[in-house]
Design a protein around this motif. Structure first.
Motif, short mmCIF file in Angstrom:
data_model
loop_
_atom_site.label_atom_id
_atom_site.label_comp_id
_atom_site.label_asym_id
_atom_site.label_seq_id
_atom_site.Cartn_x
_atom_site.Cartn_y
_atom_site.Cartn_z
N LEU A 295 18.50 -42.88 -123.91
CA LEU A 295 19.62 -43.79 -124.08
C LEU A 295 19.19 -45.25 -123.96
CD1 LEU A 295 22.36 -41.90 -122.04
CD2 LEU A 295 22.31 -42.25 -124.51
N ASN A 296 18.10 -45.52 -123.22
CA ASN A 296 17.64 -46.90 -123.07
C ASN A 296 16.79 -47.36 -124.25
OD1 ASN A 296 15.23 -45.54 -122.68
ND2 ASN A 296 14.97 -46.18 -120.55
N GLY A 297 16.64 -46.52 -125.27
CA GLY A 297 15.89 -46.88 -126.46
C GLY A 297 14.43 -46.49 -126.43
N ASN A 298 13.91 -46.09 -125.27
CA ASN A 298 12.50 -45.69 -125.17
C ASN A 298 12.31 -44.28 -125.72
OD1 ASN A 298 12.08 -48.10 -123.90
ND2 ASN A 298 11.95 -47.23 -121.84
N THR A 299 11.20 -44.05 -126.37
CA THR A 299 10.82 -42.72 -126.82
C THR A 299 9.68 -42.24 -125.93
OG1 THR A 299 11.47 -43.16 -129.11
CG2 THR A 299 9.94 -41.32 -128.73
#
Length: 805
Positions: A295-299
């Motif tokens: 959800l924080n954009g990190n993969t």
């Protein structure tokens, strides 16, 4: 953790002021780090309604508003907020109002004046201007039923206090408003309001198939589908305010509800977009190569030691930490799946730090969350979703795989009295446990307590003693000096203290550093030559994942830190413990099986050998400077230095240090490879010693002053170029001189550029001065000549040398 006083008092309302509650919690083990008002002081700010908003005649971005503050006449106020419109009620600062200080630190007073030629009698305020939040995108819009003319502090309850607690890791049960209220009720005796969780009747039969495939990851998994949810619904003002006072900004209604219940009861949960899930859910350990966009954009890439929630196609969530972006709720979401689970603390610990972030959910699950209330908390979430967003709930799905076994803990009353330091009775202990909600029974002076499911910290007798002490009150403990006898430990004469070693190193010009015992794995591989270092199960940071077996890496890190700050000369040392695999070590009070933990002393010198001085030409510290420091540190013992190799040191400028035939350390110059890798302009010199050898001190033994004059003889011997000084001196002392040899010193080295009659190619001449003496009588020429011949013979036999003609 932070929360507002008003929310706490809904569960427990003792007759105490906020400051007294803070003191009570702190003395009960829940340290209150900060207590402040929900908003800083300001005056004469009331509720006003915009009755008219027209364009300013002389400014495109300003509007002239007519504002009703309940005083009869309308106020003419110029405003530049983009959301200034007719019908909204906003905070209105009257003339004479004093607002919180701005960036200059001075209070801001509202005065009547003209803005671009139009009279303005007040100010319409944003949340940032009142220091309620950082939002300054527009006016703070109040509820439509907010009473006109009422003080905004009263309407928004801004005199509410906000508590900030600094909790230790064992207080997981207090990571919620209800948990703190439960502790406050026990400490004050005030009643605790028990929450009720009324079940919601299912409006449809939709149920998501769930498979819990790893019981060592998830002990219980509960969930429910809710259909036809309005995700665009606005979060109520009361919930937004409470979340803000808990340090959580409002996101969307569904996210806010999930966060609200987490702060209320300490239960993290997650809401999936039901229509984005592919088939059933699988609660399992991750697999190598799987990836997840969070959800924080990190993969991130999950591994076999990271728990996940996956569907039939892909991973959708990091278990107990954060959900995935693919199934996040959005404005288009219609159907949602709400889950609440019990994740084993051991399965969550350290996983967040592995990915370089921390979450409120992970913070709670890695400490332990009550496994018995998953269904009840989903019922609470469901009720809030239906009240705010509407929806049609499906049936509850609750799967129990494996729950923690809460073993009874016994408390000996006599033991408790001894540890606490004051008399306590069984009745006092039972009363303390009853106030804490702990089931307890007493028999024969022993109280057996059954820990509730939310208390993960009650496993030992000492834990129960602490609970009794908290309830009795630390302030009530007697102040008595210790009565234990104090016996001075006299250090053996042949042993230095660690302080003595530090003082000696400081006298040699070194400054002490203290470093973590946790280091980068690359340091162990490169600088210590250990491919399999001792790894930490739960490292505090990814660059600190293994235990050090050498102090070299720590000293290089300190050097790099100082060079980055323009230091030209660095001389540092560290005395610390290292950790080496050793299967012969068994577990004792001071050791751990398989791990040898010796103390080491290490030092590093970089830059000029001397500080600022005028006596001689500056030169960089070299091998011989470090060697001299080692000799000074070990004095009066005499160490031998023999060529050696070390992964961190230059292969041709490295020596092993031997003392009494035992290797005690290494000295040398940093390897060029590591000098380049660490980006060092020059190579430092360093040494590392066994601390036991440093602390050992040879006690001086009296020798009578010689009554006769010693004799000295100089000899010049020819040896091969590869013969070292140490081997020559060793051969001299090994000669059969009958105990007459007192000392031998090399004082000259001669090697011609071209071979001569006496010196062939590959040979050199060494001149040695021999000191001979006897304690009984003056030596005769015959005795001296015999001793010299013995020395020459020993050099010839051991080194192939000969006397120079």
């Amino acid at each position: 953790m932070q929360f507002p006083e008003s929310w706490l008092r809904e569960f427990c309302n003792p007759p105490l002021a906020a400051q007294q509650i803070a003191e009570t919690l702190t003395m009960g083990g829940l340290e209150v780090e900060e207590l402040k008002l929900a908003a800083p002081p300001f005056t004469r700010v009331v509720v006003g309604e915009i009755k008219e908003a027209v364009q300013h005649p002389n400014a495109d971005r300003l509007r002239v508003c007519q504002v009703d503050v309940g005083a009869g006449a309308l106020l003419n106020i110029v405003c530049g907020a983009p959301n200034a419109r007719v019908g909204i009620r906003v905070p209105t600062a009257l003339v004479g109002a004093v607002l919180p200080p701005g960036e200059d630190g001075k209070p801001f007073e509202i005065r009547s004046g003209q803005l671009r030629g139009v009279e303005s009698a007040g100010m319409l305020c944003s949340a940032r201007e009142l220091k309620l939040s950082e939002d300054h995108s527009g006016l703070l819009e109040l509820d439509a039923d907010a009473p006109l003319g009422r003080d905004v502090r009263e309407v928004l309850n801004l005199d509410d206090h906000v508590f900030t607690l600094k909790l230790t890791p064992n207080l997981a049960h207090a990571l919620s408003v209800y948990g703190v209220a439960r502790e406050l009720a026990a400490l004050t005796g005030s009643p605790l309001a028990q929450p009720s969780f009324e079940g919601v009747r299912a409006a449809n039969d939709t149920k998501l198939e769930v498979h819990v495939e790893a019981s060592d990851l998830c002990g219980r998994f509960s969930g429910r589908v809710i259909r036809n949810v309005d995700t665009k619904a606005k979060t109520p003002r009361w919930m937004v305010d409470r979340l803000a006072r808990c340090g959580q900004r409002s996101v969307t209604a569904l996210v806010d509800i999930s966060n609200y219940v987490m702060f209320e009861f300490g239960r993290p949960s997650h809401i999936f977009d039901y229509d984005k899930l592919h088939g059933a859910l699988h609660v399992r350990w991750g697999r190598k190569g799987e990836q997840l966009k969070l959800l924080n954009g990190n993969t991130v890439e999950v591994g076999e030691t990271v728990g996940v929630i996956a569907d039939d196609v892909q991973v959708e969530s990091l278990a107990g930490i954060m959900g995935g972006d693919a199934t996040a709720v959005s404005d288009d979401t219609k159907n949602v799946y709400v889950e609440a689970a019990f994740w084993w603390p051991e399965a969550i610990q350290g996983r967040s730090r592995r990915y370089g972030f921390s979450t409120d959910a992970g913070h709670r699950f890695e400490r332990g969350v009550d496994p018995s209330q998953t269904v009840e908390h989903i019922e609470r979430i469901t009720r809030l979703v239906m009240d705010i967003c509407g929806g049609e709930p499906g049936p509850m799905d609750d799967q129990v795989a494996k729950l923690p076994e809460r073993k009874p803990v016994a408390l000996r009353v006599a033991r408790a009295a001894k540890v606490i330091g004051m008399p306590v009775t069984a009745a006092q202990c039972l009363d303390a446990f009853a106030r804490l909600g702990l089931a307890a029974a007493e028999e024969g002076g022993v109280i057996t307590v059954a820990p509730p499911p939310y208390r993960f910290d009650l496993t030992l007798e000492e834990d129960l003693i602490e609970e009794v002490t908290r309830i009795v009150g630390y302030n009530n403990l007697p102040e008595a000096p210790p009565l234990a006898p104090i016996t001075a430990r006299v250090r053996a004469e042949g042993e230095r203290s660690a302080f003595d070693a530090r003082r000696l190193l400081a006298a040699l010009g070194y400054q002490e550093t203290i470093s973590y015992s946790f280091v980068e794995e690359a340091w162990e591989r490169d600088l210590a030559g250990r491919a399999d270092p001792i790894r930490l199960l739960n490292p505090i940071a990814s660059p600190m994942s293994v235990m050090r077996s050498s102090l070299v890496g720590s000293l290089l890190q300190v050097l790099r830190h100082n060079l980055d700050r323009k230091a030209e000369r660095v001389r540092v040392f560290e005395i610390g413990r290292v950790f080496i695999r050793d299967a012969s070590v068994s577990t004792t009070d001071a050791t751990v099986h398989g791990v040898h933990q010796p103390m080491r002393a290490a030092a590093l010198a970089y830059g000029p050998a001397d500080g600022l001085q005028w006596a001689r030409k500056d030169g960089p510290a070299d091998f011989y400077d470090a060697k001299g420091d080692v000799e000074s540190l070990l004095s009066p013992a005499r160490a031998r230095f023999v060529p050696g190799e070390h992964p961190a040191l230059h292969p041709g400028r490295c020596a092993r240090i031997l003392l009494d035939g035992r290797e005690i350390g290494v000295v040398g110059e940093l390897h060029p490879r590591w000098r380049q890798q660490w980006e060092l302009p020059h190579a430092p010199v360093l040494f590392e010693l066994d601390m036991q050898a440093v602390l050992a001190r040879r006690v001086p033994v009296f020798e009578p002053v010689p009554r006769v004059q010693p004799s000295e003889r100089d000899i010049a011997v020819i040896v091969a170029d590869h013969v070292t000084h140490d081997s020559v001196i060793e051969a001299v002392h090994a000669a059969a001189t009958g105990g007459l040899l007192r000392d031998a010193v090399l004082f000259d080295l001669y090697k011609p550029k071209q071979p001569t009659a006496g010196l062939g190619a590959g040979e050199k001449s060494l001149a040695v001065r021999l000191t001979l003496a006897s304690t009984e009588a003056t030596l005769t020429d015959e005795q001296i000549d015999a001793a010299v011949r013995a020395v020459v013979q020993a050099i010839g036999e051991r080194l192939g040398g000969r006397l120079r003609g």
